[in-house]
Design a protein around this motif. Structure first.
Motif, PDB file in Angstrom:
ATOM      1  N   ALA A   1       0.813  -1.215   0.000  1.00  0.00           N
ATOM      2  CA  ALA A   1       0.000   0.000   0.000  1.00  0.00           C
ATOM      3  C   ALA A   1       0.847   1.267   0.000  1.00  0.00           C
ATOM      4  CB  ALA A   1      -0.928  -0.005   1.217  1.00  0.00           C
ATOM      5  N   ASP A   2       2.082   1.182   0.498  1.00  0.00           N
ATOM      6  CA  ASP A   2       2.980   2.339   0.521  1.00  0.00           C
ATOM      7  C   ASP A   2       3.884   2.396  -0.714  1.00  0.00           C
ATOM      8  OD1 ASP A   2       2.035   3.155   3.069  1.00  0.00           O
ATOM      9  OD2 ASP A   2       3.339   1.651   4.011  1.00  0.00           O
ATOM     10  N   GLY A   3       3.689   1.460  -1.635  1.00  0.00           N
ATOM     11  CA  GLY A   3       4.547   1.405  -2.821  1.00  0.00           C
ATOM     12  C   GLY A   3       5.861   0.690  -2.578  1.00  0.00           C
ATOM     13  N   ALA A   4       6.015   0.100  -1.399  1.00  0.00           N
ATOM     14  CA  ALA A   4       7.250  -0.617  -1.069  1.00  0.00           C
ATOM     15  C   ALA A   4       7.222  -2.016  -1.679  1.00  0.00           C
ATOM     16  CB  ALA A   4       7.413  -0.712   0.448  1.00  0.00           C
ATOM     17  N   PRO A   5       8.400  -2.569  -2.010  1.00  0.00           N
ATOM     18  CA  PRO A   5       8.440  -3.890  -2.644  1.00  0.00           C
ATOM     19  C   PRO A   5       7.962  -5.007  -1.724  1.00  0.00           C
ATOM     20  CG  PRO A   5      10.670  -3.083  -2.178  1.00  0.00           C
ATOM     21  CD  PRO A   5       9.740  -1.947  -1.907  1.00  0.00           C
ATOM     22  N   VAL A   6       7.287  -6.001  -2.333  1.00  0.00           N
ATOM     23  CA  VAL A   6       6.870  -7.218  -1.634  1.00  0.00           C
ATOM     24  C   VAL A   6       7.536  -8.393  -2.337  1.00  0.00           C
ATOM     25  CG1 VAL A   6       4.939  -8.711  -1.009  1.00  0.00           C
ATOM     26  CG2 VAL A   6       4.644  -6.213  -0.976  1.00  0.00           C
ATOM     27  N   SER A   7       8.182  -9.249  -1.593  1.00  0.00           N
ATOM     28  CA  SER A   7       8.933 -10.356  -2.184  1.00  0.00           C
ATOM     29  C   SER A   7       8.026 -11.333  -2.932  1.00  0.00           C
ATOM     30  CB  SER A   7       9.698 -11.119  -1.102  1.00  0.00           C
ATOM     31  OG  SER A   7      10.357 -12.238  -1.665  1.00  0.00           O
ATOM     32  N   ILE A   8       8.454 -11.736  -4.114  1.00  0.00           N
ATOM     33  CA  ILE A   8       7.774 -12.801  -4.874  1.00  0.00           C
ATOM     34  C   ILE A   8       8.726 -13.988  -5.019  1.00  0.00           C
ATOM     35  CG2 ILE A   8       6.088 -11.395  -6.136  1.00  0.00           C
ATOM     36  CD1 ILE A   8       9.618 -12.291  -7.439  1.00  0.00           C
ATOM     37  N   SER A   9       9.705 -14.061  -4.123  1.00  0.00           N
ATOM     38  CA  SER A   9      10.781 -15.032  -4.221  1.00  0.00           C
ATOM     39  C   SER A   9      10.701 -16.073  -3.111  1.00  0.00           C
ATOM     40  CB  SER A   9      12.121 -14.294  -4.125  1.00  0.00           C
ATOM     41  OG  SER A   9      13.193 -15.196  -4.092  1.00  0.00           O
ATOM     42  N   TRP A  10      11.045 -17.334  -3.457  1.00  0.00           N
ATOM     43  CA  TRP A  10      11.159 -18.370  -2.430  1.00  0.00           C
ATOM     44  C   TRP A  10      12.132 -17.938  -1.337  1.00  0.00           C
ATOM     45  CZ3 TRP A  10       7.715 -21.865  -1.942  1.00  0.00           C
ATOM     46  CH2 TRP A  10       7.165 -22.570  -3.002  1.00  0.00           C
ATOM     47  N   SER A  11      13.112 -17.102  -1.726  1.00  0.00           N
ATOM     48  CA  SER A  11      14.139 -16.685  -0.770  1.00  0.00           C
ATOM     49  C   SER A  11      13.591 -15.786   0.321  1.00  0.00           C
ATOM     50  CB  SER A  11      15.259 -15.935  -1.509  1.00  0.00           C
ATOM     51  OG  SER A  11      14.771 -14.676  -1.966  1.00  0.00           O
ATOM     52  N   GLY A  12      12.447 -15.136   0.064  1.00  0.00           N
ATOM     53  CA  GLY A  12      11.897 -14.177   1.014  1.00  0.00           C
ATOM     54  C   GLY A  12      12.596 -12.833   0.974  1.00  0.00           C
ATOM     55  N   ASP A  13      13.576 -12.667   0.103  1.00  0.00           N
ATOM     56  CA  ASP A  13      14.327 -11.418  -0.030  1.00  0.00           C
ATOM     57  C   ASP A  13      13.377 -10.319  -0.520  1.00  0.00           C
ATOM     58  OD1 ASP A  13      15.981  -9.308  -0.770  1.00  0.00           O
ATOM     59  OD2 ASP A  13      17.499 -10.578  -1.710  1.00  0.00           O
ATOM     60  N   ALA A  14      13.134  -9.302   0.330  1.00  0.00           N
ATOM     61  CA  ALA A  14      12.157  -8.258   0.008  1.00  0.00           C
ATOM     62  C   ALA A  14      12.551  -7.447  -1.217  1.00  0.00           C
ATOM     63  CB  ALA A  14      11.968  -7.328   1.207  1.00  0.00           C
TER      64      ALA A  14
ATOM     65  N   ARG B   1      13.566  -8.636  -3.959  1.00  0.00           N
ATOM     66  CA  ARG B   1      13.208  -9.397  -5.164  1.00  0.00           C
ATOM     67  C   ARG B   1      11.691  -9.411  -5.325  1.00  0.00           C
ATOM     68  NH1 ARG B   1      17.646 -14.149  -4.069  1.00  0.00           N
ATOM     69  NH2 ARG B   1      16.492 -15.325  -5.627  1.00  0.00           N
ATOM     70  N   ASN B   2      11.170  -8.297  -5.849  1.00  0.00           N
ATOM     71  CA  ASN B   2       9.717  -8.127  -5.971  1.00  0.00           C
ATOM     72  C   ASN B   2       9.247  -8.134  -7.421  1.00  0.00           C
ATOM     73  OD1 ASN B   2      10.871  -5.510  -6.516  1.00  0.00           O
ATOM     74  ND2 ASN B   2       8.854  -4.598  -6.156  1.00  0.00           N
ATOM     75  N   ILE B   3      10.092  -8.601  -8.345  1.00  0.00           N
ATOM     76  CA  ILE B   3       9.726  -8.665  -9.762  1.00  0.00           C
ATOM     77  C   ILE B   3       9.949 -10.074 -10.291  1.00  0.00           C
ATOM     78  CG2 ILE B   3      10.286  -7.858 -12.091  1.00  0.00           C
ATOM     79  CD1 ILE B   3      11.117  -5.201 -10.949  1.00  0.00           C
ATOM     80  N   ILE B   4       8.893 -10.662 -10.868  1.00  0.00           N
ATOM     81  CA  ILE B   4       9.046 -11.897 -11.626  1.00  0.00           C
ATOM     82  C   ILE B   4       9.356 -11.486 -13.059  1.00  0.00           C
ATOM     83  CG2 ILE B   4       7.951 -14.021 -12.426  1.00  0.00           C
ATOM     84  CD1 ILE B   4       6.147 -13.967 -10.008  1.00  0.00           C
ATOM     85  N   VAL B   5      10.548 -11.817 -13.529  1.00  0.00           N
ATOM     86  CA  VAL B   5      11.017 -11.365 -14.842  1.00  0.00           C
ATOM     87  C   VAL B   5      10.204 -12.039 -15.956  1.00  0.00           C
ATOM     88  CG1 VAL B   5      13.026 -11.276 -16.389  1.00  0.00           C
ATOM     89  CG2 VAL B   5      13.305 -10.883 -13.929  1.00  0.00           C
ATOM     90  N   TRP B   6      10.035 -11.342 -17.046  1.00  0.00           N
ATOM     91  CA  TRP B   6       9.202 -11.806 -18.162  1.00  0.00           C
ATOM     92  C   TRP B   6       9.502 -13.248 -18.576  1.00  0.00           C
ATOM     93  CZ3 TRP B   6      11.358 -13.463 -22.738  1.00  0.00           C
ATOM     94  CH2 TRP B   6      12.707 -13.138 -22.945  1.00  0.00           C
ATOM     95  N   MET B   7      10.784 -13.634 -18.601  1.00  0.00           N
ATOM     96  CA  MET B   7      11.170 -14.956 -19.125  1.00  0.00           C
ATOM     97  C   MET B   7      11.072 -16.067 -18.083  1.00  0.00           C
ATOM     98  SD  MET B   7      15.337 -14.932 -19.177  1.00  0.00           S
ATOM     99  CE  MET B   7      15.561 -13.709 -20.434  1.00  0.00           C
ATOM    100  N   ASP B   8      10.670 -15.734 -16.870  1.00  0.00           N
ATOM    101  CA  ASP B   8      10.513 -16.710 -15.789  1.00  0.00           C
ATOM    102  C   ASP B   8       9.447 -17.742 -16.183  1.00  0.00           C
ATOM    103  OD1 ASP B   8       9.076 -17.726 -13.362  1.00  0.00           O
ATOM    104  OD2 ASP B   8      10.599 -16.575 -12.299  1.00  0.00           O
TER     105      ASP B   8
END
Length: 577
Positions: free
Chosen positions: A93-106, A108-115
């Motif tokens: 809600a604040d525009g801050a990144p949310v992790s989409i990674s198994w690693s939980g690394d905040a 890493r909030n982008i799943i790249v197109w070629m994934d």
């Protein structure tokens, strides 16, 4: 309506797979200066991830450096446009990144197109045969957003509950710059199953405004298990959409302007996916002899429908437009207003082209030595390979270079087949290997791979033409378009002349077009294209009938490699039952 005044420049920003780039163009589309800044990428098996924070920092660095190279004062920049890969961004809600990674690394909030983590989800979505799927070639690809969203919901529940906005990367860049989260018809229609033609009867590009997002098929989202995304007036995926180039918000915010080294309030245009920006940057690049002066509006509209743009980079996108909707199995689209407003877009593609050539070359035992030779001659490794091939053809008294690969055949589906087979499980094939490890062997593999990629383009062109298109001219841009052998092989194999643009940086120019339209220097995107696009060299197919005969034979072998793979796949599946 050509732009008036002097000294004004348009700024285009493109975020690719490996870098953020910025370019400034004058009012005739001439490139004044460009700069790039690398971006971080994490790869773990099928999961490929990036950071929006890292990308924004790279964008700011590239913009500042490009302005310095072009010697452009901040006040001279009168319009800004963004293009980017169709990667998926998650923010709270604040525009801050949310992790989409198994690693939980905040970060890493982008799943790249070629994934390709969402192959299973894509198959399950396609099994439902929803009516919306007819607008993406009959089925979603794992590179589209719905399967990726479903993967996150099924695997990262905590992240799923934290995300306030899911955005295509180019839309996120425009949002980060303006605070306006209006989505582009380009991104939503091409990657999110949004039905842009819901607006076809009500709005034209000249009525530029934010349009209520009435093209979401809520039944589809509920059926695939993502009904929560259309709750709350679809706030998480887009409440309003706009034509590419529509001015967003009040322009550049004071905070973003400070970070970019620009002035607040500069108009920012609704964004494009990078390949589509390449299309906008090159599609009106016709030679003077074919210019549209005096052409009726009807014949002008027909002329653009005979062209296909190849945006050749890490992957290749094949973009063609039509005035009527053409449904083509295995090819994405038809997408209304997703590239050129008020035209239907057909989008073919190959998921690995530049990436495949890099893979073939860099993994060959002769590559390190060849790289050293290239560096000592101040050439790229590909320039040196082209030179080696010419020398080999002369030594063997070959009448044309292509004939060197008569015993080597490549199916380039190393990252699946995007079109026209729409088979993400397809695998690459190299037929004709020996124990050779020298530079000449690498050169042959390189040439056969280029040919395999070009046969894939021929397959796409033939398939599109069999379903209603009338493509007879190709236009090429992107990094691979600078490789003369790559372009000549494509011309010979497709039988089409290939127009190269005057300016190499077509994707940046397409992004800059969005800024020019947002700044009201042109009534619409196509008006801007006609002024800012310009043709350079035209590469024609060989007139030697032996070349055509040779490639026709190799093309049949190319097609058979996939058929053999299907047979092999079925035999092994049966053996394992």
């Amino acid at each position: 309506m050509p732009p008036a005044g002097g000294g004004a420049v348009f700024l285009g920003v493109d975020v690719g797979t490996g870098s953020a780039r910025a370019g400034l163009f004058d009012e005739k589309g001439k490139l004044l200066g460009t700069a790039s800044s690398p971006i971080q990428i994490w790869k773990e098996k099928d999961c490929i991830e990036q950071s929006s924070t890292d990308i924004w920092h790279a964008v700011c660095a590239a913009v500042k450096n490009a302005c310095s190279v072009a010697n452009a004062a901040p006040e001279s920049v009168i319009g800004l446009g963004f293009a980017a890969t169709c990667s998926l961004v998650a923010v709270d809600a604040d525009g801050a990144p949310v992790s989409i990674s198994w690693s939980g690394d905040a970060r890493r909030n982008i799943i790249v197109w070629m994934d390709h983590r969402a192959v299973d989800q894509a198959e399950r979505i396609n099994a439902r045969n929803s009516p919306v799927l007819q607008y993406c070639g009959g089925g979603v690809s794992p590179e589209m957003q719905a399967p990726k969203l479903l993967w996150v919901k099924e695997n990262l529940q905590e992240s799923w509950s934290m995300v306030c906005r899911w955005m295509d990367l180019s839309d996120w860049l425009a949002y980060r710059a303006t605070g306006d989260d209006t989505r582009s018809l380009c991104t939503t229609v091409c990657k999110w199953t949004y039905l842009g033609h819901a607006h076809m009867e009500q709005w034209k590009e000249s009525d530029s405004r934010d349009m209520e997002a009435c093209g979401w098929d809520e039944v589809f989202w509920e059926e695939i298990g993502l009904g929560d995304l259309v709750e709350g007036n679809r706030a998480k995926i887009g409440r309003s959409v706009a034509f590419p180039g529509h001015p967003l918000g009040s322009g550049l915010t004071a905070a973003a302007a400070k970070e970019l080294g620009l002035l607040p309030g500069i108009p920012v245009g609704t964004s494009l996916i990078d390949a589509h920006a390449g299309g906008v940057g090159v599609m009106e690049s016709v030679p003077d002899a074919e210019s549209k002066t005096g052409m009726s509006n009807e014949s002008d509209e027909q002329a653009i429908c005979h062209r296909m743009v190849l945006v050749c980079g890490t992957s290749t996108c094949h973009m063609a437009v039509s005035k009527s909707r053409l449904f083509i199995p295995g090819v994405w689209g038809p997408f209304w207003s997703a590239m050129v407003p008020e035209f239907w877009l057909t989008e073919g593609g190959q998921s690995a082209t530049g990436a495949l050539l890099d893979y073939i070359v860099e993994n060959h035992v002769a590559a390190p030595l060849l790289a050293n030779h290239a560096a000592s001659q101040s050439k790229s490794i590909y320039e040196l390979l082209n030179k080696i091939l010419l020398s080999m053809a002369n030594e063997q008294n070959m009448s044309f270079v292509s004939a060197l690969t008569q015993d080597t055949h490549v199916l380039p589906d190393f990252h699946g087949n995007r079109s026209p087979l729409a088979d993400p499980k397809s695998k690459g094939v190299i037929c004709g290997l020996t124990l050779d490890t020298n530079e000449k062997h690498l050169a042959l593999l390189y040439l056969a791979t280029i040919q395999g990629i070009a046969y894939g383009t021929r397959h796409i062109v033939e398939h599109c033409n069999a379903h209603g298109h009338k493509i007879d001219t190709l236009l090429a841009c992107g990094g691979l378009a600078k490789n003369s052998l790559y372009i000549q092989e494509h011309a010979d194999i497709t039988g089409c002349p290939i127009v190269l643009p005057r300016e190499n940086e077509s994707v940046l120019l397409g992004a800059a077009v969005l800024g020019a339209v947002a700044a009201k220097k042109f009534p619409g995107v196509r008006d801007a294209m006609k002024v800012l696009n310009a043709a350079g060299k035209v590469v024609y197919p060989s007139s030697d009938p032996r070349v055509k005969k040779y490639h026709d034979a190799k093309y049949q072998i190319f097609r058979s490699l996939y058929e053999q793979q299907l047979s092999n796949r079925a035999a092994m599946a049966q053996a394992l039952q």
